[in-house]
Design an enzyme around this catalytic site. Structure first.
Site, PDB file in Angstrom:
ATOM      1  N   HIS A   1      -3.037  -1.646  -2.099  1.00  0.00           N
ATOM      2  CA  HIS A   1      -2.549  -2.320  -3.098  1.00  0.00           C
ATOM      3  C   HIS A   1      -2.691  -3.743  -3.184  1.00  0.00           C
ATOM      4  O   HIS A   1      -1.620  -4.470  -3.077  1.00  0.00           O
ATOM      5  CB  HIS A   1      -1.059  -2.007  -3.741  1.00  0.00           C
ATOM      6  CG  HIS A   1      -0.423  -0.434  -3.907  1.00  0.00           C
ATOM      7  ND1 HIS A   1       0.745  -0.299  -3.780  1.00  0.00           N
ATOM      8  CD2 HIS A   1      -1.255   0.248  -4.477  1.00  0.00           C
ATOM      9  CE1 HIS A   1       0.926   1.040  -3.944  1.00  0.00           C
ATOM     10  NE2 HIS A   1      -0.313   1.509  -4.457  1.00  0.00           N
TER      11      HIS A   1
ATOM     12  N   GLU B   1      -3.234  -0.522  -6.766  1.00  0.00           N
ATOM     13  CA  GLU B   1      -4.261   0.469  -7.264  1.00  0.00           C
ATOM     14  C   GLU B   1      -5.648  -0.014  -7.086  1.00  0.00           C
ATOM     15  O   GLU B   1      -6.411  -0.243  -8.112  1.00  0.00           O
ATOM     16  CB  GLU B   1      -3.955   0.989  -8.743  1.00  0.00           C
ATOM     17  CG  GLU B   1      -2.842   2.099  -8.745  1.00  0.00           C
ATOM     18  CD  GLU B   1      -2.809   3.080  -7.752  1.00  0.00           C
ATOM     19  OE1 GLU B   1      -3.655   3.658  -7.629  1.00  0.00           O
ATOM     20  OE2 GLU B   1      -1.669   3.574  -7.414  1.00  0.00           O
TER      21      GLU B   1
ATOM     22  N   SER C   1       0.867  -1.296  -0.008  1.00  0.00           N
ATOM     23  CA  SER C   1       0.036  -0.039   0.064  1.00  0.00           C
ATOM     24  C   SER C   1       0.779   1.167  -0.177  1.00  0.00           C
ATOM     25  O   SER C   1       2.010   1.391   0.540  1.00  0.00           O
ATOM     26  CB  SER C   1      -1.044   0.064   1.302  1.00  0.00           C
ATOM     27  OG  SER C   1      -1.521  -1.075   1.372  1.00  0.00           O
TER      28      SER C   1
ATOM     29  N   VAL D   1       0.584  -2.376   4.946  1.00  0.00           N
ATOM     30  CA  VAL D   1       1.106  -3.419   5.534  1.00  0.00           C
ATOM     31  C   VAL D   1       2.583  -3.164   6.238  1.00  0.00           C
ATOM     32  O   VAL D   1       3.440  -2.619   5.363  1.00  0.00           O
ATOM     33  CB  VAL D   1       1.109  -4.471   4.419  1.00  0.00           C
ATOM     34  CG1 VAL D   1       1.741  -5.565   5.063  1.00  0.00           C
ATOM     35  CG2 VAL D   1      -0.313  -5.017   4.189  1.00  0.00           C
TER      36      VAL D   1
ATOM     37  N   ASN E   1       4.896   0.681   2.535  1.00  0.00           N
ATOM     38  CA  ASN E   1       5.548  -0.654   3.200  1.00  0.00           C
ATOM     39  C   ASN E   1       6.919  -0.663   3.576  1.00  0.00           C
ATOM     40  O   ASN E   1       7.500  -1.780   3.640  1.00  0.00           O
ATOM     41  CB  ASN E   1       5.047  -1.827   2.004  1.00  0.00           C
ATOM     42  CG  ASN E   1       3.730  -1.622   1.598  1.00  0.00           C
ATOM     43  OD1 ASN E   1       3.391  -1.438   0.334  1.00  0.00           O
ATOM     44  ND2 ASN E   1       2.862  -1.890   2.321  1.00  0.00           N
TER      45      ASN E   1
END
Length: 707
Positions: A212, A644, A190, A259, A434
């Protein structure tokens, strides 16, 4: 054996009865069952987003459950069946090991215990959400896959159990991660930004939420919604099956997740001895429990599989594949049943004090949390339930450690105050892509040496994260429109660094393939846009130069270092070898795509169902912020594997500005008009206005559901 038909009869018998009259005039006006949950209404906007208005909190949960079943009923019911650890009973042998893993870890039993530990209000909310799913199913059974109908009816226990399974035994300790490969990533990636008023032309804080996750419908699919009840008005998204927003905002604040690398479990390699195991120099007997599950056979009959679950002092015991290593597994947070309550409290807060009070609950087992509010505060928090260890680093604790000694047996976890965090930095922004916590803002304010080495790796920091920092460092101030434009930047940082080096290394080379490649790369603007003719060639070269998903640094002249975190890795260790790789890339690009200069969007397609539009964006590890992880070529094109998915961009001004997109659409149900209908926006690099005020919602109503 209870047949599918018998299961459906029971489900229908236990679902709510009675219907109300639809109040809508749309082509698919809906009605839901009358309930004891206070009543309410769902307004479905022209993108299929449900705006739920409940007269009570439980009524809003009921409407949200109904809406999730409407938009994602098939995957919703399948997920609940899996979380019950009855997937093999419903769908066959392929789910047997998964069921055994969940039962061995006591997930269904703990889900029930957690449900009982909720507040009376949260139990009512969970029951209401389940009732909403059941009501939709009763009225629309023909729209659900026959394979998943047998999961009905649901209860509040199912909702709690699924949240427990998703958080603790998918994100934290999945069977694949614990038993097969500790480096397995079940969580995806993400981007997240929060910008303070000091960096915006309007003087208002701004927030980007940008996970993501996989595009294939499943347990990580996102559901966008707007939930309204007394004391609650939350817009955002969450994973299908969860009754609360994980990415949300209200008129005063917003939050998002990325994450992180939180090590929320530990595997202990046991030393077996005489049917037991060694611990602190003594032979110790396993505690055992008899457990079982059912497996549906090809003829429809059910076979009962019984097994003995062993427990060591650390936790349940499992044999790794090959049978040579036996491990006990200890998962942090199994005594913390409040993950849904914390997310709900975060969304109901209206200022920093209220939000931090929710954070201090420390019930969410992992995920960075990025936050912004109307008061101008911003936050990055490396959040999670992290065991305390006396020694060691991430590498040590991510693999099985010695299980024959109490020295490795942790008994406590870190508090909120002990976790890395950055609040209101002088730089005026926080970010995460991340990466470890250390570059959450720039100049750097967190020192890895101030935290235990097992909290997070020092690095390397991905080039996507470096691009994230670079985009926010530009300024000194930017407008909301510029904020949105930055989010859509498709430039590859790796291309910026490496193409000039390649051009220099290829000077004087007369090989026609090399000359063609260099001319193509020199003419390219380093952006993965649909019409780019050099992007596929560079991506192919980058995959050869930096294998393992563009992470291997062996061919760089200078590897990544925290002392120069935004300019490394860089340089060609062996320029001649890099040029030879370019020659290979020309051949491979022609083989894969038919030509060395094929436009990027001809082969990279945003495709959902029958909708296919030119794609853009690329692999994050090449330093592209607009991340799309592409699947391999198939039938002359490739489509997104992940990246996305949900996007929300908010400016906390008056009035609030909110733009967003659900890339693959609001529904995964076959035949839905909202499967893939937002792909043209994605292809054009545009967002849609998120309708929040009731008058704006009413102006874009497609259907209504009264309950």
């Amino acid at each position: 054996m209870r047949s599918v038909a018998a299961g459906l009869t029971l489900a229908l018998a236990t679902l709510a009865v009675g219907t109300s009259v639809s109040m809508g005039s749309g082509a698919e006006a809906q009605s839901a069952s009358k309930t004891s949950f206070g009543g309410g209404e769902i307004l479905w906007d022209s993108f299929g987003v449900p705006h739920v208005y409940g007269k009570t909190e439980a009524a809003a949960f009921y409407g949200f459950g109904y809406a999730q079943a409407h938009n994602h009923g098939n995957i919703l019911l399948r997920m609940y069946g899996e979380s019950r650890a009855k997937a093999a009973e419903y769908w066959g042998e392929e789910f047997a090991k998964q069921d055994e893993w969940l039962i061995g870890n006591d997930v269904p039993a703990r889900g029930l215990a957690w449900y009982k530990q909720q507040t009376p209000q949260m139990r009512a909310d969970l029951d209401a959400f389940a009732a909403g799913v059941n009501a939709y199913a009763k009225a629309n059974m023909d729209k659900l896959d026959p394979e998943v109908r047998q999961v009905l009816p649901l209860t509040g226990v199912d909702i709690m159990t699924h949240a427990h399974k998703l958080m603790n035994f998918q994100y934290i300790a999945s069977d694949r991660r614990v038993l097969v490969n500790p480096d397995t990533n079940e969580a995806g990636g993400s981007n997240a930004w929060a910008v303070a008023p000091s960096r915006t032309t309007s003087g208002n804080a701004m927030l980007l939420a940008n996970p993501h996750l996989p595009w294939e419908p499943g347990p990580l699919t996102y559901m966008e919604a707007h939930i309204n009840a007394p004391g609650m008005a939350i817009y955002g998204a969450t994973q299908v099956g969860l009754p609360v927003m994980r990415f949300g905002f209200n008129n005063d604040l917003g939050f998002t997740n990325t994450v992180n690398t939180m090590l929320g479990y530990t595997s202990y390699a046991l030393t077996l001895a005489d049917g037991g195991y060694m611990f602190d120099g003594k032979k110790t007997a396993f505690r055992t429990a008899q457990k079982s599950y059912k497996v549906r056979q090809a003829d429809g009959s059910l076979k009962t599989v019984a097994f003995t679950q062993r427990y060591a002092v650390q936790g349940p015991v499992f044999d790794l594949p090959g049978g040579k290593v036996t491990v006990a597994v200890k998962v942090a947070g199994l005594d913390r049943p409040g993950v849904l309550q914390q997310y709900l409290d975060m969304g109901k807060a209206h200022d920093w004090a209220g939000f931090e009070k929710a954070l201090r609950q420390m019930q969410v087992p992992m995920f960075n949390i990025v936050y912004a509010d109307r008061g101008g505060h911003i936050l990055y928090l490396d959040n999670g339930i992290l065991p305390k260890h006396a020694e060691g680093d991430v590498k040590m604790w991510s693999k099985p450690v010695a299980g024959d000694t109490s020295k490795t047996l942790w008994t406590d976890v870190h508090s909120y105050d002990e976790m890395p965090k950055v609040k209101d930095p002088v730089s005026g922004f926080v970010q995460n892509a991340n990466d470890p916590p250390w570059l959450s803002t720039w100049p750097r304010v967190l020192d890895p040496k101030a935290f235990p080495a097992y909290v997070a790796n020092v690095g390397p920091v991905s080039q996507r994260a470096q691009m994230s920092v670079k985009l926010l460092s530009e300024g000194p101030k930017f407008s909301f429109e510029e904020f949105v434009a930055k989010k859509h930047e498709m430039r590859s940082l790796m291309a910026d660094r490496m193409i000039p080096e390649l051009v220099q290394a290829a000077q004087g080379n007369s090989d026609p393939d090399i000359r063609t490649a260099i001319d193509l790369l020199k003419a390219w603007d380093h952006r993965d846009t649909a019409d780019a003719r050099g992007a596929l060639l560079f991506e192919t070269w980058a995959s050869i130069f930096s294998p393992n998903n563009f992470t291997d640094q062996k061919n760089y002249a200078v590897k990544w270092t925290i002392d120069d975190p935004l300019q490394t890795p860089r340089g060609l260790k062996d320029p001649a070898a890099a040029v030879a790789m370019l020659k290979q890339a020309v051949a491979k690009t022609k083989q894969l795509y038919g030509a060395v200069d094929r436009p990027y969007g001809e082969v990279s397609r945003f495709r959902v169902g029958d909708t296919s539009v030119p794609g853009n964006g690329g692999f994050g590890n090449t330093g592209i912020f607009r991340t799309i992880t592409w699947e391999p070529m198939k039938n002359g094109e490739r489509k997104p594997r992940a990246g996305e998915t949900w996007v929300a961009m908010i400016e906390f001004g008056t009035p609030l500005k909110a733009m967003g997109l659900m890339s693959y659409g609001s529904s995964s149900q076959p035949g839905s008009r909202h499967m893939g209908d937002q792909l043209p926006y994605l292809s054009q690099g545009k967002l849609r206005t998120l309708w929040i005020d009731r008058k704006d919602v009413e102006a874009h109503v497609e259907d209504r559901t009264a309950y």
